[in-house]
Design a protein around this motif. Structure first.
Motif, short mmCIF file in Angstrom:
data_model
loop_
_atom_site.label_atom_id
_atom_site.label_comp_id
_atom_site.label_asym_id
_atom_site.label_seq_id
_atom_site.Cartn_x
_atom_site.Cartn_y
_atom_site.Cartn_z
N GLY A 52 0.83 -1.20 0.00
CA GLY A 52 0.00 0.00 0.00
C GLY A 52 0.86 1.24 0.00
O GLY A 52 1.92 1.25 0.63
N HIS A 53 0.41 2.26 -0.74
CA HIS A 53 1.17 3.50 -0.81
C HIS A 53 0.24 4.67 -1.10
O HIS A 53 -0.91 4.49 -1.53
CB HIS A 53 2.28 3.42 -1.87
CG HIS A 53 1.80 3.01 -3.22
ND1 HIS A 53 1.73 1.70 -3.61
CD2 HIS A 53 1.33 3.73 -4.26
CE1 HIS A 53 1.25 1.63 -4.84
NE2 HIS A 53 0.99 2.85 -5.25
N ILE A 54 0.75 5.86 -0.87
CA ILE A 54 0.01 7.09 -1.17
C ILE A 54 -0.11 7.19 -2.69
O ILE A 54 0.88 6.99 -3.40
CB ILE A 54 0.77 8.31 -0.59
CG1 ILE A 54 0.86 8.19 0.94
CG2 ILE A 54 0.10 9.61 -1.01
CD1 ILE A 54 1.80 9.20 1.59
N PHE A 112 3.85 6.34 6.22
CA PHE A 112 2.69 5.61 5.71
C PHE A 112 1.82 5.07 6.84
O PHE A 112 0.60 5.00 6.69
CB PHE A 112 3.14 4.47 4.78
CG PHE A 112 1.97 3.83 4.10
CD1 PHE A 112 1.31 4.48 3.07
CD2 PHE A 112 1.51 2.59 4.50
CE1 PHE A 112 0.21 3.91 2.45
CE2 PHE A 112 0.42 2.01 3.88
CZ PHE A 112 -0.23 2.67 2.86
N LYS A 113 2.41 4.74 7.97
CA LYS A 113 1.60 4.24 9.10
C LYS A 113 0.59 5.29 9.54
O LYS A 113 -0.58 5.00 9.76
CB LYS A 113 2.49 3.81 10.26
CG LYS A 113 3.22 2.52 10.00
CD LYS A 113 4.06 2.09 11.17
CE LYS A 113 4.79 0.81 10.82
NZ LYS A 113 5.64 0.34 11.90
N TRP A 115 -0.42 7.91 7.73
CA TRP A 115 -1.31 8.15 6.59
C TRP A 115 -2.46 7.16 6.58
O TRP A 115 -3.63 7.53 6.49
CB TRP A 115 -0.50 8.06 5.29
CG TRP A 115 -1.27 8.36 4.06
CD1 TRP A 115 -1.99 7.48 3.30
CD2 TRP A 115 -1.40 9.63 3.42
NE1 TRP A 115 -2.55 8.13 2.23
CE2 TRP A 115 -2.20 9.46 2.27
CE3 TRP A 115 -0.90 10.91 3.69
CZ2 TRP A 115 -2.53 10.50 1.41
CZ3 TRP A 115 -1.22 11.94 2.83
CH2 TRP A 115 -2.02 11.74 1.72
N SER A 116 -2.13 5.87 6.66
CA SER A 116 -3.17 4.85 6.60
C SER A 116 -4.04 4.85 7.85
O SER A 116 -5.24 4.60 7.77
CB SER A 116 -2.57 3.46 6.33
OG SER A 116 -1.67 3.11 7.35
N SER A 117 -3.47 5.18 9.01
CA SER A 117 -4.26 5.22 10.24
C SER A 117 -5.28 6.36 10.22
O SER A 117 -6.29 6.29 10.90
CB SER A 117 -3.37 5.31 11.48
OG SER A 117 -2.84 6.62 11.61
N GLY A 119 -6.97 7.02 7.64
CA GLY A 119 -7.99 6.63 6.67
C GLY A 119 -7.87 7.36 5.34
O GLY A 119 -8.83 7.42 4.57
N GLU A 121 -6.54 8.07 1.44
CA GLU A 121 -6.53 7.18 0.28
C GLU A 121 -5.18 6.49 0.09
O GLU A 121 -4.13 7.11 0.23
CB GLU A 121 -6.85 8.00 -0.98
CG GLU A 121 -6.94 7.17 -2.23
CD GLU A 121 -7.21 8.00 -3.47
OE1 GLU A 121 -7.32 7.37 -4.54
OE2 GLU A 121 -7.32 9.23 -3.40
N ILE A 122 -5.24 5.20 -0.22
CA ILE A 122 -4.03 4.44 -0.53
C ILE A 122 -4.28 3.62 -1.80
O ILE A 122 -5.42 3.35 -2.16
CB ILE A 122 -3.59 3.51 0.63
CG1 ILE A 122 -4.65 2.46 0.95
CG2 ILE A 122 -3.23 4.32 1.86
CD1 ILE A 122 -4.19 1.39 1.93
N ARG A 124 -2.74 0.03 -3.91
CA ARG A 124 -2.00 -1.23 -3.76
C ARG A 124 -1.58 -1.73 -5.11
O ARG A 124 -2.30 -1.57 -6.09
CB ARG A 124 -2.85 -2.27 -3.04
CG ARG A 124 -3.05 -1.96 -1.57
CD ARG A 124 -3.72 -3.12 -0.86
NE ARG A 124 -3.67 -2.98 0.56
CZ ARG A 124 -4.43 -2.16 1.30
NH1 ARG A 124 -5.30 -1.39 0.68
NH2 ARG A 124 -4.32 -2.11 2.61
#
Length: 125
Positions: A52-54, A112-113, A115-117, A119, A121-122, A124
């Motif tokens: 997963g990435h920005i 990224f941790k 960013w994803s926490s 919510g 957009e990511i 894959r």
């Protein structure tokens, strides 16, 4: 750590030999700068990136033997935003890039941790 102490810590930490190092930024600032066309470079490993990435980032693995060679191609005179998983590698990379002549380096230290926490957009692979 209260905000005043944190601010002073960041200001002191960002001064190396009288030279401004990277600027630590938030996710909100990353979004703003990215919308202005500033490149975002994800410096995590390929495995991390693939999970997963920005959206719209450039992937250059900080641990790769050719990291500096690849990132130089992005242009040392152009501002860039770098991030890793949670800030450790990006802080090291920012220091290296500033020493290598990059003029404006933004460090999204939440990585990224964070960013994803939040919510956000990511993508894959």
């Amino acid at each position: 750590m209260n905000k005043t102490i944190y601010f002073l810590f960041v200001m002191v930490s960002c001064t190396i030999s009288g030279q401004q190092s990277s600027e630590v930024i938030s996710a909100e600032k990353l979004i703003e700068l990215k919308s202005e066309g500033i490149k975002v470079i994800d410096i995590r490993t390929k495995g991390e990136y693939d999970q997963g990435h920005i959206p719209g980032v450039i992937h250059i693995d900080f641990l790769g033997d050719d990291f500096l060679e690849k990132i130089r191609k992005e242009g040392a005179s152009e501002p860039i935003i770098i991030h890793c998983a949670s800030g450790g590698r990006s802080a090291k990379a920012a220091k290296i890039l500033k020493e290598d002549g990059f003029e404006r380096v933004y460090d999204y230290s939440g990585g990224f941790k964070e960013w994803s926490s939040k919510g956000l957009e990511i993508e894959r692979e």
